[in-house]
Motif scaffolding. Structure first.
Motif, PDB file in Angstrom:
ATOM      1  N   ALA A   1      -9.394  12.803  12.687  1.00  0.00           N
ATOM      2  CA  ALA A   1      -9.534  11.953  11.505  1.00  0.00           C
ATOM      3  C   ALA A   1     -11.001  11.658  11.251  1.00  0.00           C
ATOM      4  N   THR A   2     -11.367  11.554   9.968  1.00  0.00           N
ATOM      5  CA  THR A   2     -12.787  11.502   9.636  1.00  0.00           C
ATOM      6  C   THR A   2     -13.343  10.113   9.449  1.00  0.00           C
ATOM      7  N   GLY A   3     -12.538   9.102   9.312  1.00  0.00           N
ATOM      8  CA  GLY A   3     -13.145   7.808   9.098  1.00  0.00           C
ATOM      9  C   GLY A   3     -12.131   6.692   9.070  1.00  0.00           C
ATOM     10  N   PRO A   4     -12.629   5.446   8.893  1.00  0.00           N
ATOM     11  CA  PRO A   4     -11.750   4.289   8.922  1.00  0.00           C
ATOM     12  C   PRO A   4     -10.902   4.196   7.668  1.00  0.00           C
ATOM     13  N   GLY A   5      -9.821   3.409   7.781  1.00  0.00           N
ATOM     14  CA  GLY A   5      -8.987   3.149   6.625  1.00  0.00           C
ATOM     15  C   GLY A   5      -9.704   2.230   5.658  1.00  0.00           C
ATOM     16  N   THR A   6      -9.174   2.136   4.445  1.00  0.00           N
ATOM     17  CA  THR A   6      -9.784   1.312   3.411  1.00  0.00           C
ATOM     18  C   THR A   6      -8.710   0.442   2.787  1.00  0.00           C
ATOM     19  N   PRO A   7      -8.955  -0.873   2.648  1.00  0.00           N
ATOM     20  CA  PRO A   7      -7.945  -1.722   2.021  1.00  0.00           C
ATOM     21  C   PRO A   7      -7.626  -1.244   0.607  1.00  0.00           C
ATOM     22  N   ALA A   8      -6.387  -1.462   0.186  1.00  0.00           N
ATOM     23  CA  ALA A   8      -5.979  -1.072  -1.165  1.00  0.00           C
ATOM     24  C   ALA A   8      -6.803  -1.828  -2.186  1.00  0.00           C
ATOM     25  N   PRO A   9      -7.101  -1.219  -3.334  1.00  0.00           N
ATOM     26  CA  PRO A   9      -7.901  -1.892  -4.361  1.00  0.00           C
ATOM     27  C   PRO A   9      -7.292  -3.233  -4.747  1.00  0.00           C
ATOM     28  N   GLY A  10      -8.155  -4.247  -4.858  1.00  0.00           N
ATOM     29  CA  GLY A  10      -7.692  -5.566  -5.264  1.00  0.00           C
ATOM     30  C   GLY A  10      -7.244  -6.439  -4.126  1.00  0.00           C
ATOM     31  N   ARG A  11      -7.133  -5.886  -2.912  1.00  0.00           N
ATOM     32  CA  ARG A  11      -6.730  -6.698  -1.780  1.00  0.00           C
ATOM     33  C   ARG A  11      -7.891  -7.598  -1.348  1.00  0.00           C
ATOM     34  N   SER A  12      -7.574  -8.799  -0.928  1.00  0.00           N
ATOM     35  CA  SER A  12      -8.605  -9.667  -0.389  1.00  0.00           C
ATOM     36  C   SER A  12      -8.908  -9.239   1.027  1.00  0.00           C
ATOM     37  N   ALA A  13     -10.008  -9.742   1.595  1.00  0.00           N
ATOM     38  CA  ALA A  13     -10.400  -9.359   2.954  1.00  0.00           C
ATOM     39  C   ALA A  13      -9.338  -9.758   3.957  1.00  0.00           C
ATOM     40  N   HIS A  14      -8.647 -10.873   3.704  1.00  0.00           N
ATOM     41  CA  HIS A  14      -7.576 -11.293   4.605  1.00  0.00           C
ATOM     42  C   HIS A  14      -6.606 -12.161   3.828  1.00  0.00           C
ATOM     43  N   PRO A  15      -5.396 -11.661   3.529  1.00  0.00           N
ATOM     44  CA  PRO A  15      -4.475 -12.424   2.695  1.00  0.00           C
ATOM     45  C   PRO A  15      -4.078 -13.719   3.356  1.00  0.00           C
ATOM     46  N   SER A  16      -3.995 -14.802   2.582  1.00  0.00           N
ATOM     47  CA  SER A  16      -3.641 -16.096   3.145  1.00  0.00           C
ATOM     48  C   SER A  16      -2.156 -16.188   3.438  1.00  0.00           C
ATOM     49  N   THR A  17      -1.344 -15.417   2.730  1.00  0.00           N
ATOM     50  CA  THR A  17       0.087 -15.392   2.981  1.00  0.00           C
ATOM     51  C   THR A  17       0.559 -13.950   3.056  1.00  0.00           C
ATOM     52  N   PRO A  18       1.597 -13.682   3.870  1.00  0.00           N
ATOM     53  CA  PRO A  18       2.103 -12.309   3.975  1.00  0.00           C
ATOM     54  C   PRO A  18       2.618 -11.799   2.643  1.00  0.00           C
ATOM     55  N   THR A  19       2.441 -10.527   2.398  1.00  0.00           N
ATOM     56  CA  THR A  19       2.966  -9.911   1.190  1.00  0.00           C
ATOM     57  C   THR A  19       4.494  -9.873   1.268  1.00  0.00           C
ATOM     58  N   PRO A  20       5.207 -10.298   0.202  1.00  0.00           N
ATOM     59  CA  PRO A  20       6.667 -10.235   0.224  1.00  0.00           C
ATOM     60  C   PRO A  20       7.145  -8.825   0.563  1.00  0.00           C
ATOM     61  N   GLY A  21       8.089  -8.736   1.483  1.00  0.00           N
ATOM     62  CA  GLY A  21       8.615  -7.444   1.879  1.00  0.00           C
ATOM     63  C   GLY A  21       7.744  -6.713   2.876  1.00  0.00           C
ATOM     64  N   ALA A  22       6.718  -7.397   3.423  1.00  0.00           N
ATOM     65  CA  ALA A  22       5.828  -6.743   4.379  1.00  0.00           C
ATOM     66  C   ALA A  22       6.616  -6.274   5.594  1.00  0.00           C
ATOM     67  N   LYS A  23       6.253  -5.109   6.085  1.00  0.00           N
ATOM     68  CA  LYS A  23       6.951  -4.527   7.205  1.00  0.00           C
ATOM     69  C   LYS A  23       6.345  -4.990   8.530  1.00  0.00           C
ATOM     70  N   GLU A  24       7.192  -5.159   9.532  1.00  0.00           N
ATOM     71  CA  GLU A  24       6.731  -5.381  10.895  1.00  0.00           C
ATOM     72  C   GLU A  24       7.051  -4.131  11.683  1.00  0.00           C
ATOM     73  N   VAL A  25       6.036  -3.456  12.172  1.00  0.00           N
ATOM     74  CA  VAL A  25       6.210  -2.209  12.897  1.00  0.00           C
ATOM     75  C   VAL A  25       5.673  -2.377  14.308  1.00  0.00           C
ATOM     76  N   ASN A  26       6.539  -2.227  15.266  1.00  0.00           N
ATOM     77  CA  ASN A  26       6.168  -2.305  16.666  1.00  0.00           C
ATOM     78  C   ASN A  26       5.387  -3.566  16.997  1.00  0.00           C
ATOM     79  N   GLY A  27       5.853  -4.683  16.470  1.00  0.00           N
ATOM     80  CA  GLY A  27       5.319  -5.972  16.874  1.00  0.00           C
ATOM     81  C   GLY A  27       4.186  -6.509  16.056  1.00  0.00           C
ATOM     82  N   THR A  28       3.575  -5.696  15.189  1.00  0.00           N
ATOM     83  CA  THR A  28       2.453  -6.186  14.397  1.00  0.00           C
ATOM     84  C   THR A  28       2.855  -6.330  12.937  1.00  0.00           C
ATOM     85  N   SER A  29       2.354  -7.399  12.300  1.00  0.00           N
ATOM     86  CA  SER A  29       2.619  -7.614  10.877  1.00  0.00           C
ATOM     87  C   SER A  29       1.569  -8.568  10.341  1.00  0.00           C
TER      88      SER A  29
END
Length: 348
Positions: A47-75
């Motif tokens: 892989a060539t580089g780090p991931g990039t947040p989706a356009p318009g996303r804040s640096a750290h959302p204050s509340t979880p996105t509705p329908g957010a997935k929990e995969v292997n313990g992280t969400s």
């Protein structure tokens, strides 16, 4: 102590096999609402580089996105992240490629920056998507660095809401020729030179009390707002609290290793061997309260490398099978939440 060593190169395979998540150019740590099972690709070594947040996303959302997935313990809801000593960090229900090996990942108190030891053994800070990397300091030859932590303090004489927050120092462990010491460096350094952090019981060292060991110190972890740090002394198998608020002072908290200080600085969780297994214990950080509590009295496995959730209610710990969590008050037994074998940490 029977505390287990960190997992080696097999961690990358375990992470990819169990998380089943994805790295896309538009899928970074804040893309919590995406379904990582619906994408293709993986954190392959090429892989060539780090991931990039989706356009318009804040640096750290204050509340979880509705329908957010929990995969292997992280969400996005639980803030848990897991670093495995590879390029991939599990967080927000996906994996993020930091573009370099990430060891001993630690988050700043505001969650906006990550500190870690990279593949060259150097101390690096980066954004949550692995971008904007800065090498704070380069480890000298023959020296091994580990477990950075962000020292947190309030600017000024009080903890009033208007007091300015600061976390301008990172403390970490340095090993050279079998000698362990704690060192510190400003968070805004670039290719800087760390200084040795010297534990003592008073500002001038003249108190009629035994001075704490100057070597053998490792595994620092910060909490509270007064510059408090807990750390372990390996030869003594003891946990110490270092307070740098008004004048530096160090106190012995008792037998243990791998300590972590709660976000409010009021409690410490640490590891101690009991009947052949590593248990988690907690105690108050106050000098007048010394009672301890075994959070894992029925442990049939080893619980190591504990971390506090941002609200101080949950503790995550590494096990031979992955990561487990449990209530910080010991009201329930640990429950495995992830099969990713790595160091748990919480992003505030």
């Amino acid at each position: 102590m029977s505390v287990r060593n960190r997992f080696g190169t097999t961690a990358a395979l375990a992470l990819m096999a169990t998380v089943g998540a994805v790295l896309l150019s538009a899928c970074g740590p804040d893309n919590a609402g995406s379904d990582p099972t619906a994408a293709t690709g993986s954190a392959a070594p090429g892989a060539t580089g780090p991931g990039t947040p989706a356009p318009g996303r804040s640096a750290h959302p204050s509340t979880p996105t509705p329908g957010a997935k929990e995969v292997n313990g992280t969400s996005a809801a639980n803030h848990l992240t897991i670093s495995t000593g590879t390029r991939a960090v599990a967080m927000n229900g996906t994996t993020v490629d930091f573009g370099t090996v990430v060891r001993d990942l630690a988050w700043s108190p505001d969650g906006k920056r990550a500190a870690f030891i990279d593949g060259n053994g150097d101390l690096v800070v980066a954004d949550p998507d692995g971008g904007a990397k800065v090498t704070l300091a380069t480890a000298p030859g023959g020296e091994t660095w580990s477990h950075p932590t962000w020292q947190h303090a309030a600017q000024g004489p009080s903890d009033l809401p208007e007091s300015t927050e600061r976390f301008d120092t990172i403390v970490f462990a340095a090993a050279e020729g079998g000698v362990l010491r704690l060192e510190k460096i400003p968070t805004k350094a670039v290719g800087g030179t760390p200084e040795v952090l010297t534990p003592h019981t008073s500002l001038d060292g003249s108190a009629n009390m035994p001075q704490p060991p100057q070597t053998g110190n490792t595994w620092a972890d910060a909490g509270g707002r007064h510059g408090e740090i807990v750390y372990a002394n390996t030869p003594a198998d003891e946990v110490y609290l270092y307070d740098d608020y008004i004048r530096p002072a160090t106190r012995d908290l008792g037998q243990g290793s791998q300590p972590a200080l709660s976000p409010d600085g009021e409690h410490v969780v640490f590891v101690r061997s009991v009947d052949g297994h590593d248990h988690l214990f907690t105690r108050s950080s106050r000098i007048d309260q010394k009672d301890e509590k075994d959070l894992t009295p029925a442990a049939a496995t080893d619980y190591t490398e504990p971390a506090w959730s941002p609200d101080g209610r949950t503790i995550a710990a590494r096990t031979p099978d992955g990561v487990s969590t449990l209530p910080a008050d010991g009201s329930a037994a640990p429950a495995q939440v992830s099969t990713v074998k790595g160091l748990p940490a919480y992003r505030p």
